[in-house]
Design an enzyme around this catalytic site. Structure first.
Site: not given
Length: 209
Positions: A80, A166, A168-169, A189
């Protein structure tokens, strides 16, 4: 080594990822590639996702992991995660995937709403961070879930940059690398992101760090 770590270290075989987000599933598969397990997405099973009624990332991760473990009979790994923006008093927070009303997992709608909501926020006040909580349950009644966390500091851009990642990146600027999260190479990343840090924490709990 504690009893919990000893039991967790014995995990082998299939673990179900309690997520319908393919981006998360793919990242987690890479991050946990050293374990003698196969991460299988919940889409491979007839799973009814848990309602994310928790007020925190930890609560929602536990809810998701427990629901998947109960329905599949297999260990479950839940992620989450979400974006916390200082100027928005922590929003979108646990509702990051559902930030745009009427959508769930609609990246474009969520990004559009964030940009619109922050259009008048000055450049010096656009600080934000990603949070990730990972929960691993060996079975639905597991009394000692393993919980790992990670956070990633950044700044919200005024327009998207980059084609990778993917969520808000493309809007999340990483000052240490002078690029957006969507412009980072996947290996970079995974080494510095909230999910990468949470995975490293979980691997340490599993005696693999």
């Amino acid at each position: 080594m504690t009893e919990a770590v000893q039991e967790a270290s014995s995990l082998a075989g299939d673990i179900v990822v309690a997520s319908g987000n393919q981006g998360k599933v793919s990242e987690l598969a890479r991050l946990f590639g050293q374990l003698p397990v196969t991460l299988r997405p919940q889409s491979q099973f007839s799973v009814t996702p848990a309602e994310e009624t928790g007020l925190t990332f930890v609560e929602n991760a536990i809810l998701k992991a427990r629901a998947v473990a109960a329905q599949t009979g297999l260990p479950a790994l839940a992620d989450d995660s979400g974006l916390e923006v200082d100027a928005l008093l922590g929003a979108p927070g646990v509702r990051s995937a559902r930030y745009a009303e009427g959508s769930d997992g609609d990246d474009e709608a969520n990004k559009s709403k964030l940009l619109k909501t922050m259009k008048d926020v000055p450049d010096g006040a656009r600080q934000a961070r990603f949070h990730c909580v990972l929960v691993l349950l060996k079975h639905p009644e597991d009394p000692v879930p393993l919980i790992a966390q990670g956070r990633w500091e950044g700044i919200i851009l005024r327009e998207p940059r980059g084609e990778g990642g993917f969520g808000y990146d493309p809007l999340f600027f990483v000052p240490s690398h002078n690029v957006s999260a969507a412009e980072l190479e996947p290996a970079v990343k995974n080494a510095i992101s909230h999910r990468g840090l949470a995975a490293a924490d979980m691997l340490a709990l599993l005696g693999q760090g």
